[in-house]
Write an enzyme that holds these catalytic residues in place. Structure first.
Site, PDB file in Angstrom:
ATOM      1  N   HIS A  18       0.098 -27.971  29.814  1.00 26.61           N
ATOM      2  CA  HIS A  18       0.229 -29.142  28.930  1.00 26.61           C
ATOM      3  C   HIS A  18      -0.074 -30.421  29.715  1.00 26.61           C
ATOM      4  O   HIS A  18      -0.813 -31.285  29.243  1.00 26.61           O
ATOM      5  CB  HIS A  18       1.664 -29.282  28.394  1.00 26.61           C
ATOM      6  CG  HIS A  18       2.114 -28.198  27.464  1.00 26.61           C
ATOM      7  ND1 HIS A  18       3.299 -27.533  27.643  1.00 26.61           N
ATOM      8  CD2 HIS A  18       1.565 -27.686  26.346  1.00 26.61           C
ATOM      9  CE1 HIS A  18       3.466 -26.667  26.659  1.00 26.61           C
ATOM     10  NE2 HIS A  18       2.424 -26.724  25.862  1.00 26.61           N
ATOM     11  N   LYS A  42      10.033 -20.806  15.891  1.00 24.55           N
ATOM     12  CA  LYS A  42       9.824 -20.360  17.277  1.00 24.55           C
ATOM     13  C   LYS A  42      11.135 -20.221  18.052  1.00 24.55           C
ATOM     14  O   LYS A  42      11.107 -19.974  19.259  1.00 24.55           O
ATOM     15  CB  LYS A  42       8.914 -21.351  18.005  1.00 24.55           C
ATOM     16  CG  LYS A  42       7.431 -21.229  17.636  1.00 24.55           C
ATOM     17  CD  LYS A  42       6.584 -22.014  18.611  1.00 24.55           C
ATOM     18  CE  LYS A  42       5.094 -21.737  18.463  1.00 24.55           C
ATOM     19  NZ  LYS A  42       4.304 -22.568  19.395  1.00 24.55           N
ATOM     20  N   ARG A  91      -6.819 -22.448  25.219  1.00 23.82           N
ATOM     21  CA  ARG A  91      -6.735 -21.587  26.392  1.00 23.82           C
ATOM     22  C   ARG A  91      -7.763 -20.468  26.327  1.00 23.82           C
ATOM     23  O   ARG A  91      -8.568 -20.296  27.212  1.00 23.82           O
ATOM     24  CB  ARG A  91      -5.339 -20.964  26.500  1.00 23.82           C
ATOM     25  CG  ARG A  91      -4.347 -21.893  27.114  1.00 23.82           C
ATOM     26  CD  ARG A  91      -2.953 -21.439  26.836  1.00 23.82           C
ATOM     27  NE  ARG A  91      -2.649 -21.541  25.426  1.00 23.82           N
ATOM     28  CZ  ARG A  91      -1.451 -21.400  24.921  1.00 23.82           C
ATOM     29  NH1 ARG A  91      -0.451 -21.096  25.692  1.00 23.82           N
ATOM     30  NH2 ARG A  91      -1.252 -21.537  23.643  1.00 23.82           N
ATOM     31  N   SER A 129       4.441 -21.651  27.316  1.00 23.73           N
ATOM     32  CA  SER A 129       5.886 -21.900  27.429  1.00 23.73           C
ATOM     33  C   SER A 129       6.658 -20.596  27.273  1.00 23.73           C
ATOM     34  O   SER A 129       7.652 -20.358  27.968  1.00 23.73           O
ATOM     35  CB  SER A 129       6.354 -22.888  26.352  1.00 23.73           C
ATOM     36  OG  SER A 129       5.677 -24.103  26.471  1.00 23.73           O
TER      37      SER A 129
HETATM   38  P1  ADP Z   1       2.442 -25.482  19.438  1.00 27.68           P
HETATM   39  O1  ADP Z   1       3.742 -24.874  19.050  1.00 27.68           O
HETATM   40  O2  ADP Z   1       2.027 -26.614  18.553  1.00 27.68           O
HETATM   41  O3  ADP Z   1       1.310 -24.510  19.688  1.00 27.68           O
HETATM   42  P2  ADP Z   1       2.728 -25.791  22.289  1.00 27.68           P
HETATM   43  O4  ADP Z   1       3.789 -26.602  22.932  1.00 27.68           O
HETATM   44  O5  ADP Z   1       2.766 -24.316  22.480  1.00 27.68           O
HETATM   45  O6  ADP Z   1       2.766 -26.221  20.794  1.00 27.68           O
HETATM   46  O7  ADP Z   1       1.296 -26.321  22.756  1.00 27.68           O
HETATM   47  C1  ADP Z   1       0.898 -27.654  22.534  1.00 27.68           C
HETATM   48  C2  ADP Z   1      -0.583 -27.774  22.822  1.00 27.68           C
HETATM   49  O8  ADP Z   1      -0.848 -27.516  24.194  1.00 27.68           O
HETATM   50  C3  ADP Z   1      -1.460 -26.792  22.039  1.00 27.68           C
HETATM   51  O9  ADP Z   1      -2.657 -27.437  21.707  1.00 27.68           O
HETATM   52  C4  ADP Z   1      -1.694 -25.685  23.025  1.00 27.68           C
HETATM   53  O10 ADP Z   1      -2.905 -25.000  22.745  1.00 27.68           O
HETATM   54  C5  ADP Z   1      -1.807 -26.483  24.314  1.00 27.68           C
HETATM   55  N1  ADP Z   1      -1.491 -25.671  25.480  1.00 27.68           N
HETATM   56  C6  ADP Z   1      -0.418 -24.887  25.688  1.00 27.68           C
HETATM   57  N2  ADP Z   1      -0.482 -24.287  26.907  1.00 27.68           N
HETATM   58  C7  ADP Z   1      -1.641 -24.696  27.470  1.00 27.68           C
HETATM   59  C8  ADP Z   1      -2.306 -24.415  28.713  1.00 27.68           C
HETATM   60  N3  ADP Z   1      -1.798 -23.568  29.601  1.00 27.68           N
HETATM   61  N4  ADP Z   1      -3.497 -25.032  28.948  1.00 27.68           N
HETATM   62  C9  ADP Z   1      -4.013 -25.872  28.022  1.00 27.68           C
HETATM   63  N5  ADP Z   1      -3.457 -26.172  26.850  1.00 27.68           N
HETATM   64  C10 ADP Z   1      -2.285 -25.589  26.561  1.00 27.68           C
END
Ligand code: ADP
Length: 159
Positions: A18, A42, A91, A129
């Protein structure tokens, strides 16, 4: 008008994946708002307030980034704060279909706000996460994958 982008997510908790997307987004936009949306389906580990605090601690060196939370629909929220774009990270191909569905719906809800995708840095392409929480639960080594404050917070949660 200042070019403002929203970076939405659950951030339960923030990872270095992130962080990488947010840092790069902050180089492109004058202002980036990182907004926690609570997705109850979630079953989050951290409260919204805890997630905001971890984001703030991890992003304090970026002067044009601020942290917020919202329980509105993303596109309503983005319109309310005057955002011109939404930034999402990609990703792997597995993210693509889900993101395409949401983005198509979001465009229908507000076609003035563009969704922009940034490819992850390959070193974080496996990082999520949920994976971090799973490893932390069993006291595995997550250093280098999350900010130090997050490592500490996870240690507290699972002690
Ligand atoms: P959501 O529940 O909206 O998917 P997340 O917190 O899981 O929220 O992710 C927020 C954003 O960050 C999303 O666009 C997700 O694709 C991106 N993201 C999560 N992990 C990574 C990573 N390792 N590299 C790049 N982007 C990521």
């Amino acid at each position: 008008m200042r070019k403002l982008a929203v970076c939405p997510g659950s951030f339960d908790p923030i990872t270095n994946g992130h962080l990488d997307i947010i840092r790069r987004g902050a180089k492109v936009f004058e202002e980036v708002v990182v907004t926690v949306f609570n997705n109850e389906s979630k079953s989050p580990l951290f409260t919204v307030e805890e997630r905001k605090q971890l984001l703030e601690d991890s992003l304090k060196d970026l002067p044009n980034v601020r942290v917020d939370s919202s329980s509105e629909l993303l596109m309503d929220y983005a319109g309310d704060i005057g955002a011109t774009a939404v930034i999402r990270g990609l990703r792997a191909v597995s993210d693509f279909e889900y993101e395409m569905q949401i983005t198509s719906m979001n465009r229908k809800l507000n076609e003035d706000i563009e969704t922009l995708f940034m490819m992850t840095n390959t070193k974080y392409s496996f990082l999520s996460s949920s994976m971090i929480k799973e490893i932390a639960k069993y006291q595995g080594n997550i250093s280098g994958l999350v900010p130090e404050v997050v490592e500490q917070a996870l240690r507290e949660k699972y002690k």
